[in-house]
Design a protein around this motif. Structure first.
Motif, short mmCIF file in Angstrom:
data_model
loop_
_atom_site.label_atom_id
_atom_site.label_comp_id
_atom_site.label_asym_id
_atom_site.label_seq_id
_atom_site.Cartn_x
_atom_site.Cartn_y
_atom_site.Cartn_z
N UNK A 68 7.18 6.72 2.05
CA UNK A 68 7.12 5.27 2.35
C UNK A 68 5.71 4.90 2.82
N UNK A 69 5.13 5.70 3.69
CA UNK A 69 3.78 5.42 4.18
C UNK A 69 2.78 5.45 3.01
N UNK A 70 2.90 6.43 2.15
CA UNK A 70 2.01 6.52 0.99
C UNK A 70 2.18 5.28 0.09
N UNK A 71 3.42 4.87 -0.12
CA UNK A 71 3.69 3.70 -0.96
C UNK A 71 3.06 2.44 -0.36
N UNK A 72 3.19 2.27 0.93
CA UNK A 72 2.62 1.08 1.59
C UNK A 72 1.10 1.12 1.51
N UNK A 73 0.51 2.29 1.76
CA UNK A 73 -0.95 2.40 1.67
C UNK A 73 -1.44 2.10 0.27
N UNK A 74 -0.72 2.56 -0.74
CA UNK A 74 -1.10 2.31 -2.12
C UNK A 74 -1.05 0.82 -2.42
N UNK A 75 0.01 0.17 -1.98
CA UNK A 75 0.14 -1.28 -2.22
C UNK A 75 -0.94 -2.09 -1.50
N UNK A 76 -1.38 -1.59 -0.35
CA UNK A 76 -2.42 -2.30 0.40
C UNK A 76 -3.80 -1.99 -0.13
N UNK A 126 -5.36 0.94 0.23
CA UNK A 126 -6.07 1.88 1.11
C UNK A 126 -6.06 3.30 0.56
N UNK A 127 -5.29 3.54 -0.48
CA UNK A 127 -5.20 4.90 -1.00
C UNK A 127 -4.96 4.82 -2.50
N UNK A 128 -5.45 5.82 -3.21
CA UNK A 128 -5.25 5.84 -4.65
C UNK A 128 -3.84 6.35 -4.96
N UNK A 129 -3.23 5.88 -6.04
CA UNK A 129 -1.90 6.35 -6.40
C UNK A 129 -1.93 7.82 -6.78
N UNK A 130 -0.80 8.49 -6.62
CA UNK A 130 -0.70 9.93 -6.95
C UNK A 130 -0.66 10.14 -8.43
#
Length: 69
Positions: free
Chosen positions: A55-63, A65-69
Motif C-alpha cells: 500500500x505504501x509503495x502504491x501511494x508513493x507511486x501515485x504521488x 515519489x517512486x518509480x513503479x516496479x
C-alpha cells in the motif's frame, strides 16, 4: 484522628492495589511472550507487513515519489 484513618486506609489500598496491578502486568507480559512465539501469529504479522508495504509503495507511486516496479 480522621486524617490518620484516611492516610492508613489510603496506604493499605495503595499497597494492595499495586500488588494486584503487578500480578496482572506479569500475567499480560507472559501472555504476550507466548503470543510472539506463536508461528500462526508470526505468519499473520508477516502478511500484514507485506500488505502495508504494498500500500505504501502504491501511494508513493501515485504521488510520483517512486518509480513503479
Amino acid at each position: 484522628m480522621a486524617k490518620l484513618s484516611f492516610l492508613a486506609g489510603f496506604g493499605a489500598g495503595y499497597v494492595l492495589g499495586s500488588k494486584a496491578g503487578r500480578e496482572r502486568y506479569e500475567q499480560i507480559r507472559r501472555a504476550w511472550g507466548q503470543a510472539k512465539e506463536n508461528p500462526q501469529l508470526q505468519g499473520l504479522a508477516g502478511m500484514a507487513q507485506a500488505r502495508a508495504d504494498a500500500v505504501v509503495h502504491s501511494v508513493k507511486t501515485r504521488m510520483g515519489n517512486e518509480t513503479p516496479r
